[in-house]
Scaffold this motif. Structure first.
Motif, PDB file in Angstrom:
ATOM      1  N   LEU A   1       4.494   0.078   5.139  1.00 49.93           N
ATOM      2  CA  LEU A   1       5.884  -0.202   5.510  1.00 49.93           C
ATOM      3  C   LEU A   1       6.696   1.079   5.591  1.00 49.93           C
ATOM      4  N   ALA A   2       7.546   1.163   6.613  1.00 53.44           N
ATOM      5  CA  ALA A   2       8.473   2.294   6.736  1.00 53.44           C
ATOM      6  C   ALA A   2       9.770   1.810   7.363  1.00 53.44           C
ATOM      7  N   VAL A   3      10.890   2.273   6.823  1.00 51.06           N
ATOM      8  CA  VAL A   3      12.205   1.901   7.345  1.00 51.06           C
ATOM      9  C   VAL A   3      13.054   3.149   7.537  1.00 51.06           C
TER      10      VAL A   3
ATOM     11  N   ASN B   1       0.865  -1.174   0.000  1.00 52.86           N
ATOM     12  CA  ASN B   1       0.000   0.000   0.000  1.00 52.86           C
ATOM     13  C   ASN B   1       0.903   1.227   0.000  1.00 52.86           C
ATOM     14  N   LEU B   2       1.377   1.620   1.164  1.00 50.86           N
ATOM     15  CA  LEU B   2       2.346   2.705   1.273  1.00 50.86           C
ATOM     16  C   LEU B   2       3.688   2.111   1.702  1.00 50.86           C
ATOM     17  N   VAL B   3       4.751   2.438   0.980  1.00 52.68           N
ATOM     18  CA  VAL B   3       6.078   1.924   1.306  1.00 52.68           C
ATOM     19  C   VAL B   3       7.044   3.103   1.313  1.00 52.68           C
ATOM     20  N   MET B   4       7.715   3.306   2.453  1.00 59.66           N
ATOM     21  CA  MET B   4       8.518   4.519   2.607  1.00 59.66           C
ATOM     22  C   MET B   4       9.836   4.233   3.318  1.00 59.66           C
ATOM     23  N   SER B   5      10.807   5.066   3.050  1.00 54.31           N
ATOM     24  CA  SER B   5      12.074   5.045   3.769  1.00 54.31           C
ATOM     25  C   SER B   5      12.445   6.480   4.117  1.00 54.31           C
ATOM     26  N   PHE B   6      12.896   6.691   5.339  1.00 54.24           N
ATOM     27  CA  PHE B   6      13.288   8.034   5.755  1.00 54.24           C
ATOM     28  C   PHE B   6      14.544   8.479   5.007  1.00 54.24           C
ATOM     29  N   LEU B   7      15.584   7.629   5.013  1.00 50.62           N
ATOM     30  CA  LEU B   7      16.876   8.004   4.443  1.00 50.62           C
ATOM     31  C   LEU B   7      17.258   7.103   3.282  1.00 50.62           C
TER      32      LEU B   7
ATOM     33  N   LEU C   1       4.158  -1.084   9.702  1.00 49.24           N
ATOM     34  CA  LEU C   1       5.209  -2.047  10.019  1.00 49.24           C
ATOM     35  C   LEU C   1       6.559  -1.386   9.771  1.00 49.24           C
ATOM     36  N   VAL C   2       7.442  -1.400  10.767  1.00 43.95           N
ATOM     37  CA  VAL C   2       8.697  -0.666  10.641  1.00 43.95           C
ATOM     38  C   VAL C   2       9.901  -1.565  10.899  1.00 43.95           C
ATOM     39  N   ASP C   3      10.998  -1.239  10.217  1.00 42.28           N
ATOM     40  CA  ASP C   3      12.264  -1.942  10.382  1.00 42.28           C
ATOM     41  C   ASP C   3      13.380  -0.922  10.227  1.00 42.28           C
ATOM     42  N   ASP C   4      14.623  -1.373  10.455  1.00 36.99           N
ATOM     43  CA  ASP C   4      15.736  -0.436  10.331  1.00 36.99           C
ATOM     44  C   ASP C   4      16.132  -0.212   8.873  1.00 36.99           C
TER      45      ASP C   4
END
Length: 232
Positions: free
Chosen positions: A223-225, A65-71, A195-198
């Motif tokens: 998802l966000a990492v 659905n939504l998949v994101m990464s901060f850095l 749902l988050v991971d490193d």
């Protein structure tokens, strides 16, 4: 009074420094100075969370659905340094600070009402005991502080797995196929989860966790990492 004097003494002898540039931090700064925060390689995937390279990476293997990464991850860059300190230098507070920073961005962009719970990818109890904390849970705590969404440990890791570093994408997926399950004490049916991971490399761990949650009736699993890229 004496406690404050002692804290001031410690701050004088052991001043807090930025975990990237090592400059002494001001009282209003935590872990990272404002200069280093401004220079972070932010992906801005939150501006196109349904149409970016991470969505493409997991398409067909789970229901994205939504998949994101901060850095954006890069070797010898700021993101690698932060992750290394978070995972191997006993600095869980870095994960919390990164979560706060990203949570502020997501809040400012209207994501706060998207989720009922934040669910970190779990570590095996043996690995967590050795490290002392779960780095993904620290990231989740920071997100929670910024967005006011509770962290719920909905997943458990039921098998210990060897390192994924040198495995191919399909080997990674096979390596974690039966590793995760739902914590029976936490309800996920009908819940909208972040749902988050490193990190995300091949996406194998996140794909497996997302599928477990969806199979147990979660309405949405986004998802966000902390970081993602080609060279983790």
């Amino acid at each position: 009074m004496y406690s404050r004097i002692f804290e001031d003494f410690l701050a004088l002898v052991f001043p807090k420094t930025c975990c990237l540039c090592k400059r002494r931090l001001f009282d209003f700064e935590d872990q990272l100075c404002k200069v280093c925060i401004a220079a972070l390689p932010i992906t801005n995937y939150h501006l196109r969370p349904q149409n970016n390279e991470l969505v493409t990476k997991i398409m067909g293997l789970t229901k994205p659905n939504l998949v994101m990464s901060f850095l954006r991850f890069s070797k010898k860059g700021a993101s690698q340094s932060l992750l290394h300190q978070l995972k191997y230098k006993n600095k869980p507070e870095i994960g919390v600070e990164i979560g706060r920073l990203y949570g502020n961005i997501l809040h400012e962009n209207g994501f706060t009402n998207n989720w009922d719970q934040i669910t970190p990818v779990p570590l095996h109890p043996v690995k967590q005991k050795k490290r002392g904390y779960n780095q993904s849970e620290q990231f989740a705590k920071g997100l929670s502080e910024s967005m006011g969404i509770p962290v719920v440990l909905s997943l458990i890791r039921v098998q210990y797995t060897e390192t994924q570093t040198k495995k191919s994408r399909m080997e990674r997926i096979e390596n974690v196929a039966e590793v995760f399950d739902i914590d029976p004490n936490n309800e996920v049916h009908g819940k909208r989860l972040l749902l988050v991971d490193d990190v995300m490399t091949t996406g194998a761990t996140l794909i497996t966790c997302a599928n477990v949650l969806l199979e147990k009736g979660s309405e949405v699993v986004d998802l966000a990492v902390i970081a993602a890229g080609k060279n983790q």
